[in-house]
Design a protein around this motif. Structure first.
Motif, mmCIF file in Angstrom:
data_model
loop_
_atom_site.group_PDB
_atom_site.id
_atom_site.type_symbol
_atom_site.label_atom_id
_atom_site.label_comp_id
_atom_site.label_asym_id
_atom_site.label_seq_id
_atom_site.Cartn_x
_atom_site.Cartn_y
_atom_site.Cartn_z
ATOM 1 N N GLU A 91 -12.881 -30.311 -8.661
ATOM 2 C CA GLU A 91 -13.909 -30.696 -7.700
ATOM 3 C C GLU A 91 -14.329 -32.148 -7.880
ATOM 4 O OE1 GLU A 91 -13.940 -28.051 -9.540
ATOM 5 O OE2 GLU A 91 -14.131 -26.274 -8.276
ATOM 6 N N ALA A 92 -14.481 -32.562 -9.126
ATOM 7 C CA ALA A 92 -14.878 -33.941 -9.394
ATOM 8 C C ALA A 92 -13.800 -34.921 -8.942
ATOM 9 C CB ALA A 92 -15.174 -34.122 -10.889
ATOM 10 N N PHE A 93 -12.530 -34.553 -9.133
ATOM 11 C CA PHE A 93 -11.433 -35.425 -8.706
ATOM 12 C C PHE A 93 -11.419 -35.570 -7.183
ATOM 13 C CE2 PHE A 93 -7.198 -36.131 -7.100
ATOM 14 C CZ PHE A 93 -6.733 -37.177 -7.873
ATOM 15 N N VAL A 94 -11.553 -34.471 -6.467
ATOM 16 C CA VAL A 94 -11.509 -34.526 -5.004
ATOM 17 C C VAL A 94 -12.650 -35.379 -4.461
ATOM 18 C CG1 VAL A 94 -11.692 -33.160 -2.893
ATOM 19 C CG2 VAL A 94 -10.315 -32.318 -4.808
ATOM 20 N N LEU A 95 -13.857 -35.198 -5.004
ATOM 21 C CA LEU A 95 -15.001 -35.971 -4.537
ATOM 22 C C LEU A 95 -14.825 -37.454 -4.852
ATOM 23 C CD1 LEU A 95 -17.695 -35.471 -3.103
ATOM 24 C CD2 LEU A 95 -18.791 -35.380 -5.355
ATOM 25 N N GLU A 96 -14.279 -37.766 -6.019
ATOM 26 C CA GLU A 96 -14.041 -39.159 -6.383
ATOM 27 C C GLU A 96 -12.928 -39.767 -5.530
ATOM 28 O OE1 GLU A 96 -14.593 -42.732 -8.494
ATOM 29 O OE2 GLU A 96 -15.826 -40.928 -8.265
ATOM 30 N N ALA A 97 -11.913 -38.981 -5.216
ATOM 31 C CA ALA A 97 -10.831 -39.479 -4.361
ATOM 32 C C ALA A 97 -11.357 -39.833 -2.966
ATOM 33 C CB ALA A 97 -9.719 -38.443 -4.267
ATOM 34 N N ILE A 98 -12.245 -39.015 -2.434
ATOM 35 C CA ILE A 98 -12.834 -39.298 -1.118
ATOM 36 C C ILE A 98 -13.708 -40.545 -1.181
ATOM 37 C CG2 ILE A 98 -14.418 -38.423 0.639
ATOM 38 C CD1 ILE A 98 -13.445 -35.611 -0.028
ATOM 39 N N MET B 289 -3.979 -41.078 -20.730
ATOM 40 C CA MET B 289 -5.338 -41.411 -20.311
ATOM 41 C C MET B 289 -6.024 -40.145 -19.807
ATOM 42 S SD MET B 289 -6.606 -44.187 -17.431
ATOM 43 C CE MET B 289 -5.893 -45.557 -18.342
ATOM 44 N N SER B 290 -7.258 -39.939 -20.279
ATOM 45 C CA SER B 290 -8.002 -38.752 -19.888
ATOM 46 C C SER B 290 -8.666 -38.962 -18.541
ATOM 47 C CB SER B 290 -9.061 -38.431 -20.954
ATOM 48 O OG SER B 290 -10.035 -39.468 -21.005
ATOM 49 N N TRP B 291 -9.210 -37.847 -17.992
ATOM 50 C CA TRP B 291 -9.879 -37.933 -16.698
ATOM 51 C C TRP B 291 -11.138 -38.789 -16.786
ATOM 52 C CZ3 TRP B 291 -10.269 -38.311 -11.893
ATOM 53 C CH2 TRP B 291 -11.461 -38.056 -11.210
ATOM 54 N N ASP C 60 -2.696 -38.545 -11.520
ATOM 55 C CA ASP C 60 -4.084 -38.428 -11.978
ATOM 56 C C ASP C 60 -4.650 -37.047 -11.651
ATOM 57 O OD1 ASP C 60 -4.029 -41.084 -12.823
ATOM 58 O OD2 ASP C 60 -4.636 -41.822 -10.859
ATOM 59 N N PHE C 61 -4.195 -36.490 -10.535
ATOM 60 C CA PHE C 61 -4.630 -35.154 -10.149
ATOM 61 C C PHE C 61 -4.224 -34.126 -11.201
ATOM 62 C CE2 PHE C 61 -3.855 -31.262 -7.502
ATOM 63 C CZ PHE C 61 -5.186 -31.002 -7.211
ATOM 64 N N PHE C 62 -3.030 -34.301 -11.743
ATOM 65 C CA PHE C 62 -2.576 -33.396 -12.792
ATOM 66 C C PHE C 62 -3.372 -33.615 -14.079
ATOM 67 C CE2 PHE C 62 1.369 -32.210 -10.542
ATOM 68 C CZ PHE C 62 1.380 -30.861 -10.868
ATOM 69 N N VAL C 63 -3.692 -34.872 -14.376
ATOM 70 C CA VAL C 63 -4.458 -35.164 -15.592
ATOM 71 C C VAL C 63 -5.846 -34.538 -15.507
ATOM 72 C CG1 VAL C 63 -5.535 -37.010 -16.936
ATOM 73 C CG2 VAL C 63 -3.190 -37.269 -16.101
ATOM 74 N N ALA C 64 -6.452 -34.576 -14.324
ATOM 75 C CA ALA C 64 -7.790 -33.998 -14.150
ATOM 76 C C ALA C 64 -7.780 -32.497 -14.399
ATOM 77 C CB ALA C 64 -8.316 -34.309 -12.752
ATOM 78 N N GLY C 65 -6.732 -31.804 -13.933
ATOM 79 C CA GLY C 65 -6.617 -30.375 -14.176
ATOM 80 C C GLY C 65 -7.587 -29.553 -13.339
ATOM 81 N N ASP C 66 -7.495 -28.244 -13.488
ATOM 82 C CA ASP C 66 -8.348 -27.335 -12.725
ATOM 83 C C ASP C 66 -9.817 -27.475 -13.105
ATOM 84 O OD1 ASP C 66 -6.130 -26.404 -11.431
ATOM 85 O OD2 ASP C 66 -5.840 -24.679 -12.780
#
Length: 498
Positions: A28-35, A1-3, A18-24
């Motif tokens: 930023e988008a992953f961290v903001l969505e996680a919050i 499954m993609s980000w 999921d953090f690994f799937v999001a990648g570098d």
């Protein structure tokens, strides 16, 4: 499954995988969505409510308003009714009691290897550790979980309302997390992402299109947790020359109990009921007049006449009802149902203490023996054992990060018949060593025992030194036995030795 697919599923819990799937590229988008998802979770909302109850700003009682129904059945706010809002302090007091019962005297350590490591462990944790641990444990109780960040020489507390954990979906351990805070709604949100190989700082910025949405911007490269710096006195510049990280993520979770939930769960309904009844009692005292009058056969009196009638009653305590039909005025009083409400409030209060496993000091009679006191403490001891297990697990994970092999020891703060306890220790003293006696005395803290033993050993050495001097005759030669020394005999004989 993609980000992109993960992001579309807004109900999905974001994990370390999921953090690994999001990648570098999407960090930023992953961290903001996680919050965002963290703040939308049920556990977060419960933690926010727990903070309100902890500040004696009970949400239910503060939002309560009296309602009435009109002839059409519509619900309306009754602006004429009194609306006293009396919030209790049960939540703060009971959670404070549980924390201070186990941690009020600090944490001691007993090294499992060599002797003398107790002071070394305490010194390594720093002078603020006991206070920081109390703060961490308290927030773990009211939020369900709290996080301790070990920053080289001190622990910092990350409450659940300021830290979005990123768990591993395979073993459930904490692998990363984002701490977030905002000084003011008009100021940007500061974010720090903690990973096993370092931490990265971010900041929110407004989108360029002028919308209210924000995006995250990195404000610094990833840095190691332990940095080695070099300072040049000539130019006053400090330069980072190297760095290293811990063996694991230096952010350790502490759970408040094995239930992994806030102590507000279950207690909230009882607190709300208690506050509503007590506030309703105060409202009834205001709404119910102390005395009211019914005037009969005075249909000719208008509102002005009735007001003059009441004014004369207040001033002269006598009033005349002018009527040809035998008019009269009868005084009535209305009493608030006090006893029933008092009994019900007592039942709710006792239930709150019993369900929480707390000690109500009013149930302990003056002069009670230790057996009676121990029986009163039994529910609290059971809850404390579960709580201390969570604290112990946290401390041992923290010590593992620091490379220390040790275990914590708790001394519970409790009222007791100290004279009875001291008498028991004195009676058993002939079969116990000095250290055991000191550790059993109720007024001696565990961290005071090594110092007392050292001073006792020093006093014993001093006494042995005096005894040895007496045995070798040094004390007698100084005239200490009351006899005359050789010098005195020589002086008596004229100094010539005859």
């Amino acid at each position: 499954m993609s980000w992109d697919q993960i992001k579309e599923d807004g109900s999905r819990l974001l994990t370390y995988q999921d953090f690994f799937v999001a990648g570098d590229a999407n960090r930023e988008a992953f961290v903001l969505e996680a919050i965002r998802r963290h703040k939308a979770s049920k556990a977060y909302r419960m933690a926010v409510d727990a903070d309100l109850y902890d500040k004696q700003q009970n949400k239910t009682i503060n939002c309560y308003v009296q309602k009435i129904f009109d002839l059409t059945g519509s619900k309306l706010v009754d602006f004429t009714a009194s609306n006293a809002k009396i919030a209790s302090n049960f939540f703060h007091r009971l959670n404070t009691q549980r924390v201070m019962y186990s941690l009020g005297q600090g944490v001691s350590f007993i090294d499992v290897g060599e002797a003398g490591e107790e002071d070394a462990t305490k010194e390594a944790l720093g002078p603020h550790f006991d206070h920081d641990l109390q703060d961490l444990a308290y927030k773990a109780l009211i939020h369900g979980v709290c996080f301790g960040f070990w920053n080289l020489d001190r622990m910092y507390v990350f409450p659940f309302t300021e830290f979005a954990p990123i768990w591993d979906e395979h073993d459930g351990t904490l692998k990363a997390g984002a701490r977030f805070w905002r000084l003011d709604p008009s100021r940007p949100m500061q974010v720090v992402l903690y990973e096993e190989d370092g931490y990265t700082r971010f900041e929110t910025r407004q989108d360029a299109n002028g919308s209210d949405s924000e995006h995250l911007v990195m404000t610094g490269e990833k840095r190691p947790y332990i940095e080695k710096v070099a300072y040049t006195p000539a130019d006053g510049i400090e330069q980072v020359i190297g760095g290293e990280n811990y063996s694991a993520l230096p952010v350790v979770p502490m759970w408040g109990s094995k239930l992994h939930q806030s102590t507000l769960v279950g207690m909230r309904a009882s607190i709300d009921s208690y506050d509503l009844i007590r506030s309703g009692f105060a409202n009834d005292l205001t709404d119910c007049a102390q005395i009211y009058w019914l005037v009969s056969n005075a249909g000719g009196m208008d509102d002005a006449d009735l007001q003059r009638f009441l004014d004369r009653l207040r001033l002269n305590h006598v009033a005349l009802v002018d009527s040809d039909d035998g008019g009269n005025a009868q005084a009535y009083t209305q009493e608030v149902p006090y006893n029933a409400r008092k009994e019900y409030l007592t039942m709710i209060r006792d239930g709150i203490y019993e369900d929480f496993g707390a000690l109500d000091v009013h149930t302990v009679a003056a002069g009670a023996t230790n057996d009676h006191i121990d029986a009163a403490y039994q529910p609290m001891d059971e809850e404390a054992s579960d709580f201390e297990y969570q604290v112990s697990e946290f401390i041992q994970q923290l010590l593992k990060l620091m490379g220390i092999d040790d275990r914590p020891v708790f001394k519970r703060s409790r009222i007791s018949n100290q004279k009875e306890q001291v008498d028991m220790v004195v009676a058993e003293a002939q079969w116990l060593d000095q250290e055991t006696i000191l550790r059993k005395l109720p007024n001696v803290r565990p961290d005071e025992v090594p110092g007392i033993l050292d001073r006792l050993a020093e006093e014993e050495r001093d006494r042995m030194g005096v005894a040895q001097s007496i045995a070798t005759g040094d004390f007698a030669r100084q005239g200490g036995q009351g006899g005359r020394g050789p010098e005195e005999k020589e002086e008596e004989n004229g100094g010539d030795g005859r």
